[in-house]
Design a protein around this motif. Sequence first.
Motif, PDB file in Angstrom:
ATOM      1  N   GLU A   4       1.196  -1.414  -0.067  1.00 19.37           N
ATOM      2  CA  GLU A   4      -0.236   0.291   0.193  1.00 19.37           C
ATOM      3  C   GLU A   4       0.750   1.068   0.016  1.00 19.37           C
ATOM      4  O   GLU A   4       0.577   2.421  -0.861  1.00 19.37           O
ATOM      5  CB  GLU A   4      -1.257   0.365   1.020  1.00 19.37           C
ATOM      6  N   LEU A   5       1.947   1.143   0.322  1.00 18.08           N
ATOM      7  CA  LEU A   5       3.107   2.822   0.616  1.00 18.08           C
ATOM      8  C   LEU A   5       3.459   2.571  -0.496  1.00 18.08           C
ATOM      9  O   LEU A   5       3.226   3.817  -1.342  1.00 18.08           O
ATOM     10  CB  LEU A   5       4.353   2.321   1.433  1.00 18.08           C
ATOM     11  N   ARG A  37       1.022   4.434  -2.588  1.00 20.49           N
ATOM     12  CA  ARG A  37       0.782   5.931  -2.171  1.00 20.49           C
ATOM     13  C   ARG A  37       2.013   6.870  -2.336  1.00 20.49           C
ATOM     14  O   ARG A  37       1.160   7.860  -2.673  1.00 20.49           O
ATOM     15  CB  ARG A  37      -0.236   6.007  -1.198  1.00 20.49           C
ATOM     16  N   ALA A  38       2.829   6.482  -3.221  1.00 19.62           N
ATOM     17  CA  ALA A  38       3.963   7.456  -2.688  1.00 19.62           C
ATOM     18  C   ALA A  38       5.312   6.635  -3.594  1.00 19.62           C
ATOM     19  O   ALA A  38       4.877   5.460  -3.923  1.00 19.62           O
ATOM     20  CB  ALA A  38       4.144   7.626  -1.592  1.00 19.62           C
ATOM     21  N   GLY A  72      -4.196  -0.112   3.930  1.00 19.79           N
ATOM     22  CA  GLY A  72      -4.186   1.482   2.890  1.00 19.79           C
ATOM     23  C   GLY A  72      -4.219   2.727   3.868  1.00 19.79           C
ATOM     24  O   GLY A  72      -3.576   3.612   3.895  1.00 19.79           O
ATOM     25  N   ALA A  73      -5.047   2.505   4.875  1.00 23.92           N
ATOM     26  CA  ALA A  73      -5.253   3.266   6.015  1.00 23.92           C
ATOM     27  C   ALA A  73      -4.130   3.525   7.064  1.00 23.92           C
ATOM     28  O   ALA A  73      -3.522   4.607   7.607  1.00 23.92           O
ATOM     29  CB  ALA A  73      -6.730   3.307   6.964  1.00 23.92           C
ATOM     30  N   GLU A 116      -1.180   5.453   4.523  1.00 23.39           N
ATOM     31  CA  GLU A 116      -1.361   6.473   4.387  1.00 23.39           C
ATOM     32  C   GLU A 116      -1.496   7.627   6.012  1.00 23.39           C
ATOM     33  O   GLU A 116      -0.677   8.815   5.776  1.00 23.39           O
ATOM     34  CB  GLU A 116      -2.924   6.934   4.620  1.00 23.39           C
ATOM     35  N   LEU A 128       2.712   7.965   5.859  1.00 20.86           N
ATOM     36  CA  LEU A 128       3.419   9.106   5.333  1.00 20.86           C
ATOM     37  C   LEU A 128       2.709  10.255   5.356  1.00 20.86           C
ATOM     38  O   LEU A 128       3.660  10.713   5.685  1.00 20.86           O
ATOM     39  CB  LEU A 128       2.840   8.701   3.982  1.00 20.86           C
ATOM     40  N   THR A 129       1.518  10.762   6.533  1.00 18.98           N
ATOM     41  CA  THR A 129       1.175  11.544   6.942  1.00 18.98           C
ATOM     42  C   THR A 129       2.151  12.017   7.960  1.00 18.98           C
ATOM     43  O   THR A 129       2.813  12.831   8.119  1.00 18.98           O
ATOM     44  CB  THR A 129       0.295  11.815   7.321  1.00 18.98           C
ATOM     45  N   ILE A 186      -4.188  12.721  12.933  1.00 25.04           N
ATOM     46  CA  ILE A 186      -5.362  11.254  11.914  1.00 25.04           C
ATOM     47  C   ILE A 186      -6.283  10.221  13.062  1.00 25.04           C
ATOM     48  O   ILE A 186      -6.204  10.304  13.506  1.00 25.04           O
ATOM     49  CB  ILE A 186      -4.108  10.592  11.785  1.00 25.04           C
TER      50      ILE A 186
END
Length: 280
Positions: free
Chosen positions: A15-16, A19-20, A182-183, A186, A189-190, A262
């Motif tokens: 998932e990382l 997303r990036a 996925g959460a 995210e 990454l935040t 978050i």
Amino acid sequence: MKILVFGKTGQVATELQARAEVIALGRDRADLSDPAACARAIHAHAPEVVINAAAYTAVDKAETEEHRATIINGDAPGAMAQGCATRGIPFLHVSTDYVFDGTGTAPWRPSDPVAPLGAYGRSKLAGERAVTAAGGQWAILRTSWVFSAHGSNFVKTMLRLSETRDTLRVVDDQVGGPTPAGAIAEALLTMARAMVAGQGGGLYHFAGAPDTSWARFARETFAHAGRNVTVTGIPTEDYPTPADRPRNSRLDCRDMKTDFGISRPDWKPALAEIVKEVTA
């Protein structure tokens, strides 16, 4: 931001990468059973931040492979954290609710006493302690009941079993927060962006909401899949496993909201999407 990720095919690592733009190191490029090699990889790639999304996750097998599990889950994250501290860059590490003994019904706070029930939990706790001992700027994210369309997880197992069975017995007295991979990605990454910008880290909890049991989670999975499977809830004692599981995996996640903005993710919409993807 140049991000180095340990892990490539696992749920969170996958998932990382979705997303990036990250440098993801699989076993062929960074063997966690060789902690020194992990530290060397950090120096070789010279990232701005490192995320460890790799781990030994075979909970039952760890009961007979505790030494190996501790190297991968304990020594390797410690070496990564030391490598990051030397370079003066943030290090983020994923841990687990298994560091707790699962007693009571109150959500676990990050500061609550730890008491793992088995080898896997002990190996992950060793990793937490090694990361904190390394100094530098670090964040540990404890999570629970991770699920996605990738890798091995409860949702995929239930869907596979439902292909040949119309009744299943599932544990109903273990309660926690199912968390979409996925959460987690995210959130990491935040946190990484904030830490690179100078925000501190620390020990955090992050799990999906609402809390539920495995049996209720299974029923939700079959409802989304449109499969007529009868789920009978059973006590933990009726489903013995080599490793004991915590019965209370509820996590108090308020610090994530306070420090990084978050909130706990609602796992139900994510479950619907994941079931759709897996059964397509």
